[in-house]
Design an enzyme around this catalytic site. Sequence first.
Site, PDB file in Angstrom:
ATOM      1  N   SER A 131      -6.964   1.935  -2.248  1.00 20.05           N
ATOM      2  CA  SER A 131      -5.816   1.119  -2.599  1.00 20.05           C
ATOM      3  C   SER A 131      -6.290  -0.228  -3.124  1.00 20.05           C
ATOM      4  CB  SER A 131      -4.938   0.915  -1.363  1.00 20.05           C
ATOM      5  OG  SER A 131      -3.990  -0.106  -1.580  1.00 20.05           O
ATOM      6  N   GLU A 157     -15.783 -11.227   3.901  1.00 21.11           N
ATOM      7  CA  GLU A 157     -14.646 -10.898   3.034  1.00 21.11           C
ATOM      8  C   GLU A 157     -13.991 -12.160   2.485  1.00 21.11           C
ATOM      9  OE1 GLU A 157     -10.745  -8.023   3.216  1.00 21.11           O
ATOM     10  OE2 GLU A 157     -10.984  -9.456   4.863  1.00 21.11           O
ATOM     11  N   GLU A 197       0.830  -1.209   0.000  1.00 21.61           N
ATOM     12  CA  GLU A 197       0.000   0.000   0.000  1.00 21.61           C
ATOM     13  C   GLU A 197       0.863   1.256   0.000  1.00 21.61           C
ATOM     14  OE1 GLU A 197      -4.181   0.305   1.969  1.00 21.61           O
ATOM     15  OE2 GLU A 197      -2.720   0.968   3.463  1.00 21.61           O
ATOM     16  N   GLU A 218       2.222   1.778  -3.405  1.00 21.86           N
ATOM     17  CA  GLU A 218       1.158   2.288  -4.277  1.00 21.86           C
ATOM     18  C   GLU A 218       0.937   3.779  -4.041  1.00 21.86           C
ATOM     19  OE1 GLU A 218      -3.529   1.285  -5.421  1.00 21.86           O
ATOM     20  OE2 GLU A 218      -2.575   0.309  -3.690  1.00 21.86           O
ATOM     21  N   CYS A 250      -8.030  -1.926   4.100  1.00 18.05           N
ATOM     22  CA  CYS A 250      -7.883  -3.040   5.046  1.00 18.05           C
ATOM     23  C   CYS A 250      -9.207  -3.502   5.625  1.00 18.05           C
ATOM     24  CB  CYS A 250      -6.972  -2.630   6.206  1.00 18.05           C
ATOM     25  SG  CYS A 250      -5.327  -2.145   5.693  1.00 18.05           S
ATOM     26  N   CYS A 255     -10.313  -1.468  14.788  1.00 14.13           N
ATOM     27  CA  CYS A 255     -10.538  -2.912  14.973  1.00 14.13           C
ATOM     28  C   CYS A 255     -10.665  -3.291  16.444  1.00 14.13           C
ATOM     29  CB  CYS A 255      -9.406  -3.706  14.345  1.00 14.13           C
ATOM     30  SG  CYS A 255      -9.184  -3.380  12.582  1.00 14.13           S
ATOM     31  N   GLU A 310     -13.458 -13.107  -5.740  1.00 12.09           N
ATOM     32  CA  GLU A 310     -12.149 -12.681  -6.252  1.00 12.09           C
ATOM     33  C   GLU A 310     -11.000 -13.143  -5.362  1.00 12.09           C
ATOM     34  OE1 GLU A 310     -13.883  -8.921  -4.212  1.00 12.09           O
ATOM     35  OE2 GLU A 310     -14.599 -10.698  -5.289  1.00 12.09           O
ATOM     36  N   LYS A 369     -15.083  -9.747   8.263  1.00 11.44           N
ATOM     37  CA  LYS A 369     -14.046 -10.630   7.725  1.00 11.44           C
ATOM     38  C   LYS A 369     -14.629 -11.970   7.274  1.00 11.44           C
ATOM     39  CE  LYS A 369     -10.371  -8.078   8.140  1.00 11.44           C
ATOM     40  NZ  LYS A 369      -9.606  -7.667   6.948  1.00 11.44           N
TER      41      LYS A 369
END
Length: 595
Positions: free
Chosen positions: A333, A375, A288, A291, A313, A518, A380, A372
């Site tokens: 990102s 996710e 990241e 990037e 994230c 988190c 993908e 999560k």
Amino acid sequence: MINVTIDNKKIQVEEGTTILKAARQAGIHIPTLCYFELAGMKFENKPGGCRVCVVEITKDFNGKPRRNLAPACATDCVEGMEVLTHSPRVINARRTVVELILSDHPNDCLQCEKSGDCELQALAQKLGIRNIPFKGAQSTYRKDQTLSVMRDVDKCVMCRRCETMCNNIQSVGALSAVNRGFNAVVAPAFEMNLGDSSCVNCGQCVQVCPVGALTLVDNISDVMNAINDPTKTVVVQTAPAVRVALGEEFGMEPGTIVTGKMAAALRQLGFDYVFDTDWSADLTIMEEGTELLGRVKKVLNGEKATLPLFTSCCPGWVSFYEKNFPDMLDYPSTAKSPQQMFGAVAKNFFAQKIGVKREDMVVVSIMPCLAKKSECARDEFKVNGNPDVDFSLTTRELAHMIKQYNIDLNNLEEADFDSPLGQSTGAAVIFGATGGVMEAAVRTAYEVYTGKPLANIDLEVVRGLEGTKEATVDFNGLPVHVGVCYGLANARKLMEEVRNGNPRGFHFIEVMACPGGCIGGAGQPYHHGNSDIIRKRMEATYREDAGKPIRKSHENPDIIAIYKEYYGEPCGHLSHEQLHTHYFDKSQHVEACGE
């Protein structure tokens, strides 16, 4: 300041203070159900609907007693007011209210995920309710679930905490009160499935629900089955925020760091390899950060590049912008989250290293987060249908597993993580707190860009529980303007600002969906509105960071080694293929909710 008397105790409070807050200030407990507060984050839900907090006002502004009992959470103190919080009249009213709620509530406490953490259960116990005098039909609704959240609306007590969280703090708008009277319930628009709504699976509705109407989707049995399957190699990774909260489930003080004990417990549970998501957090910073610098350098060279760069994230945040800002999918990102980066490395690099087929490796993550779970199920993040991360468990689920296996966490000897995916830096640890990803990225990006050591690596200006923060960091003559926020309502404001021209000139913005980041995730031990618990978890992450021998991601020897051995360079061809992703327009879910 005004003078009030509560239970014959004279106190002074600021004008506009509710009776409930005044009582708490005086150390007097008034039970609540619909009321919910995160004081350090300026979040409050006070509909005054449940009437559990009623009190008797024996002297009002006019010097006379008030005829009706008043809800303490929604009644302001006035000069000279006198209040009784536990008179016979008050106790009788509270008992009646709770008995009425229980008369339309399932009594399957033994099977309920919230048992032991249920605020209605605790109220009934405190009030000594042993039978329900009111008999009649109970309302029934269909059960519903997403990949992360279970809805059992039979247990809904219409406190509307979830509605306030979903609409005010997250601005998601997936939940609202529907119907009237006995049929009233909190549900998505048109009572559609939650998974078809604008829900982003952040799970904060679960964290604030006082009963078992909203709970997590439990994956413990899936993980146990994998561990007990001799044909599978089961690898586990643990997120930064888990180690500062897990101890709460075993009677430890909030903020107790249990990293070594947690690693030991995971081994006793039967995982073949115990690794640390902190390692892949360092990897995320490399990708990241590279990037970000790439985009900034393009702009400096007069080339076209999208700024600011948003972090990626947090899966709740990713789902939020896919559903609400489909015209801005080039801003975040492309780096995968640390959970998904770890899964990709484990099943591509580590599986090959130890001679295990991809389909024979099971990767489990321990996360503070419900999003999560959804996710790791995204298409993908699969190769020929096989996911990079197979199952995600929450901090609470890990605690339940440890208890089921009769492991005494308090007295375990500490153990280390396995290598080579277990060594991490202080920069990775602070990923668990709001501002942590930004601080970690600055530590590395500054030194990579300037070639000089960062004089002070503690970027304290982006720390703390303020909802939105901003700072400018001097990259040796290049002012880099950064922003940090938690809560999706705050994120919405920043996205709209960027959409309208980015007037503050942000280069990099970190977003986390949950209160405090988190550490306040929906999969953490229930904090029941105590923002001091979240603050202590945050302080613990910075203590762990300060105690690490290495505090910058680019100095992690295992990160340096994997680029040398496998990936070549950050944002290179192979790392782009395995460690980066793309996003999708999912705005149809928001349109379906009528927004």
